[in-house]
Every structure is written in C-alpha cells, then in structure tokens.
Design a protein around this motif. Structure first.
Motif, PDB file in Angstrom:
ATOM      1  N   LYS A  29       0.772  -1.200  -0.058  1.00  0.00           N
ATOM      2  CA  LYS A  29       0.033  -0.086   0.062  1.00  0.00           C
ATOM      3  C   LYS A  29       0.909   1.181   0.079  1.00  0.00           C
ATOM      4  CE  LYS A  29      -4.044  -2.008   2.301  1.00  0.00           C
ATOM      5  NZ  LYS A  29      -5.073  -1.687   1.143  1.00  0.00           N
ATOM      6  N   LEU A  54      -3.353  15.798   5.943  1.00  0.00           N
ATOM      7  CA  LEU A  54      -4.030  14.872   6.643  1.00  0.00           C
ATOM      8  C   LEU A  54      -4.124  14.985   8.142  1.00  0.00           C
ATOM      9  CD1 LEU A  54      -2.701  11.801   4.436  1.00  0.00           C
ATOM     10  CD2 LEU A  54      -5.233  12.609   4.739  1.00  0.00           C
ATOM     11  N   GLU A 259      -4.352   7.919   6.141  1.00  0.00           N
ATOM     12  CA  GLU A 259      -5.701   7.479   5.053  1.00  0.00           C
ATOM     13  C   GLU A 259      -6.553   6.655   5.701  1.00  0.00           C
ATOM     14  OE1 GLU A 259      -3.332   8.736   0.804  1.00  0.00           O
ATOM     15  OE2 GLU A 259      -3.148   6.742   1.647  1.00  0.00           O
ATOM     16  N   TRP A 260      -5.847   5.663   6.437  1.00  0.00           N
ATOM     17  CA  TRP A 260      -6.710   4.754   6.973  1.00  0.00           C
ATOM     18  C   TRP A 260      -7.621   5.079   8.094  1.00  0.00           C
ATOM     19  CZ3 TRP A 260      -6.381   3.439  12.347  1.00  0.00           C
ATOM     20  CH2 TRP A 260      -6.952   2.280  12.813  1.00  0.00           C
ATOM     21  N   LYS A 262      -8.944   8.367   8.034  1.00  0.00           N
ATOM     22  CA  LYS A 262      -9.890   9.036   7.486  1.00  0.00           C
ATOM     23  C   LYS A 262     -10.867   8.183   6.896  1.00  0.00           C
ATOM     24  CE  LYS A 262     -10.205  12.404   3.709  1.00  0.00           C
ATOM     25  NZ  LYS A 262      -9.323  13.309   2.651  1.00  0.00           N
ATOM     26  N   ASP A 263     -10.242   7.026   6.239  1.00  0.00           N
ATOM     27  CA  ASP A 263     -11.292   6.154   5.816  1.00  0.00           C
ATOM     28  C   ASP A 263     -12.506   5.462   6.756  1.00  0.00           C
ATOM     29  OD1 ASP A 263     -10.293   6.630   3.123  1.00  0.00           O
ATOM     30  OD2 ASP A 263      -8.941   4.718   3.176  1.00  0.00           O
ATOM     31  N   ILE A 264     -11.765   5.191   7.880  1.00  0.00           N
ATOM     32  CA  ILE A 264     -12.908   4.555   8.936  1.00  0.00           C
ATOM     33  C   ILE A 264     -13.742   5.680   9.679  1.00  0.00           C
ATOM     34  CG2 ILE A 264     -11.232   2.722   9.367  1.00  0.00           C
ATOM     35  CD1 ILE A 264     -10.556   3.950  12.201  1.00  0.00           C
ATOM     36  N   GLY A 265     -13.873   6.844   9.285  1.00  0.00           N
ATOM     37  CA  GLY A 265     -14.494   8.031   9.908  1.00  0.00           C
ATOM     38  C   GLY A 265     -13.775   9.008  10.662  1.00  0.00           C
ATOM     39  N   GLY A 266     -12.656   9.241  10.433  1.00  0.00           N
ATOM     40  CA  GLY A 266     -11.745  10.471  11.073  1.00  0.00           C
ATOM     41  C   GLY A 266     -11.714  10.484  12.412  1.00  0.00           C
TER      42      GLY A 266
END
Length: 373
Positions: A29, A54, A259-260, A262-266
């Motif tokens: 990744k 980020l 990024e992970w 952010k992807d799960i809901g911040g």
C-alpha cells in the motif's frame, strides 16, 4: 493447571505495545514513487504537505495553528519548543511519569531557568487547578509510562499569560484536545498512528508564534532547532520544507495510517476505537482479582497506554511474564516502562483491534498459571 494455550486471533499485524500497525497495513500500500527522491523535489514537497494536511484534518486542528514535521521524534519536537521559547517568563514544569520528569530535568539542569516543579507519583496527577498561568507551563497530556492523563483542558486558563506546552504523543488521535487551550503541542507517529520513529510533529498556536518572533533566548540554538529567520517564523517548516532530510519512507508510512484513519471515519472513529479497546481491557482487569489499574481513578486513566498492577509481581516476574507471551506471539512489549512500578503496559490505541485486546485475557491467565507452576 492446564497447559492448553489460548487461541491466537488471525490478523496481519499485532502488538500490545506502541507501534501497532493499522489492521489494513501492508507494504504494497506504500506509495514508493518518492523513495530515493529528494524531499525538496516537487513530488517530495507534495507528499510532505499532504501528510501535514491529513494530520490537520484528523486532529481537527484549526487554521490558526501551524503544523510541522521536525527531527528527533517527540523528544526532538518538545525540546525544540523548550529551547526556542522558554526563558521569556517564569516556568512551571509538571511531571507524573518519566517523560514529564525529563522535561523537568531539561528546564532545571540544562536550560537552568529555575522552574517551579510540580510532581505527582506514578498513577496520579497533581492538583491542576493550582497551576499558575502567569508562567509558561510544561506538561504531558497523557503519561505514556504511567497511564495517567489530564481529564480535559478545563484547567488551562483561557486568559493565560504564559504558554501551554503539551507533550501529547500518546494522546493525539485518541483523545479530544481543545486546541484553543494549547499553544505548543508535540507528538510522534510511532504511538497512536503505529508509525515509524525518528520524526516528530510540532504544532504552534498563534501565541507561540508571537513568542518566537518577539523573543530571542539567551543560549545558542543548534541548526535543527531554529524556527525563526530574520525575526520571522520560518514558514517553510510548516509547509513541508523540513529543517533536515526526512525519511520519505517514514512519511509514506504515516500517510498510510492517516488515510486509514480518514477512511474509517476520522477523529471520532479513532477516539472510539481507543475507548473500546480500553473498555475491553478494563473488563479483563475487573474479572481478575490479581490484576489492577496503576491509575485507580477512571477520570484520569489513559485510553491508550494502560498500565496494570500484578499481585505479588516484581521486575523479574514481569520480565518473565512478558517473555512467555512474546515467545508465543501472543503479545509484544507489554512489560511496564523501566522507570515505572513493576507491572504491565497494554497499548489500546486506535490501530489495535478490540478483538485482539479481548483475546489477550486468556493469554494473561495462561502466563500467570505457567509462572505459578
């Protein structure tokens, strides 16, 4: 006693200590385009700025605060702040675990600014309401080696004359921080983000910037500490133009974790994961009369670096206990910090899955039985 070992959950990466990778982490990744390239290249600057953006988003950091990547992990970031800003006002240095004690030593013995020292034993914090905010105040938001944290920012005066310096390396991304009360904040990627070491993050509020631009310390500053040029803040540091050469591999690793998140809901999701992990560990403790919390007051108990007492344990016992679990691949780095009272330290940060914390309970029982035999 039974010698039957508990089941290990299936997971790609796991550690009960800090540096636990996010559940979805894998080398494939990583964006490798920037590896081997100069951090001053267009791509290098873009990735550094992206990492900063980020962090701002996930920290819910207002635009009033600058954020920069600096050398030396959290220690380097906090010492950079101390060396460049202290000396303008009296200083209060607070300590309730080993890292806070390190800042006390820096202020008293290295900078020799005769600070007011406010201390509490492991497992507790001092009377926060007694702090004199005409002083600059140094404190750890979350005591990584004791598991004791400040409950909130209510004790920090809104009309303070001094600056608030918060070492929040095991609090950010897991605990709510009122940025209106924070003038200087530092952390590193290897705690709640499960990232690599070597780099620190320095956050400056507007009052800290004013201090830098209006005050020159009496002592010399090494190059890696210099944040001012010609009387003005070196803005490039807070736009990805790092003071020294960063590891772009470490930057990409941090980006992956961010990024992970952010992807799960911040921010809210990351805090919820840490809270769930701490609750799962508390359930394990409450079910065993031989385990206890070093921090007995839940209001000041960490939800990331949770320190436990073990009935009848000394340092040698804890070392053997932790080795048994590490040899089985069940948990890593769970012995308490070397300066802390003998006990266990279980990492409950957001990168750990709650199922892994729950799976740890039977393994603790197994290790206890093995040593009892």
């Amino acid at each position: 006693m039974t010698d039957t070992k508990p089941t290990l959950p299936e997971r790609p990466y796991f550690s009960s200590g800090p540096c636990a990778k996010p559940p979805v982490w894998s080398p494939e990744k990583l964006d490798t385009r920037v590896l081997g390239r100069s951090h001053r290249s267009k791509l290098g600057k873009q990735r550094l700025q992206y990492c900063i953006d980020l962090m701002r988003e996930l920290l819910e950091l207002p635009e009033t605060h600058r954020i920069g990547i600096v050398p030396g992990s959290d220690t380097g970031a906090f010492e950079m702040a101390m060396w460049t800003m202290l000396g303008a006002r009296p200083v209060t240095a607070m300590a309730w675990e080993s890292f806070g004690a390190g800042w006390v030593t820096d202020a008293a013995k290295q900078l020799r600014i005769d600070p007011t020292i406010v201390e509490a034993p492991y497992g507790d914090i001092p009377d926060l309401n007694a702090v004199d905010w005409s002083n600059d105040v140094l404190f750890t938001w979350n005591g990584t080696t004791s598991g004791a944290r400040v409950p909130n920012a209510d004790w920090i005066a809104a009309d303070r004359e001094g600056l608030s310096f918060a070492d929040a390396t095991s609090a950010v991304f897991a605990q709510k921080i009122d940025w209106t009360k924070i003038d200087v904040c530092t952390f590193s990627w290897q705690k709640v983000l499960g990232g690599e070491g070597a780099h620190g993050v320095l956050i400056l509020g507007p009052r800290a910037v004013e201090r830098l631009e209006t005050y020159t310390p009496a002592w010399p500053l090494p190059k890696v500490f210099r944040l001012v040029s010609k009387g003005k803040l070196a803005e490039g540091v807070f736009k990805g133009e790092t003071i020294n050469t960063p590891s772009m591999l470490a930057v990409e690793d941090a980006i992956l974790s961010l990024e992970w998140g952010k992807d799960i809901g911040g921010a809210a999701a990351l805090r919820a994961r840490a809270d769930a992990n701490a609750a799962a560990l508390n359930a394990i403790v409450e079910a065993r009369d031989w385990l206890g919390h070093l921090v007995t007051d839940p209001a000041i108990r960490s939800n990331t670096s949770v320190c436990l007492t073990v009935e009848g344990a000394d340092e040698a016992y804890i070392k053997a206990f932790a080795k048994l679990l590490e040899d089985e691949g069940a948990a890593y780095d769970i012995a308490g910090y070397r300066d802390a009272p003998a006990g266990l330290r279980i990492w409950c940060g957001a990168t750990v899955d709650t199922a892994d914390i729950e799976a740890l309970g039977p393994w603790l029982d197994w290790a206890r039985e093995k040593l009892s035999a």
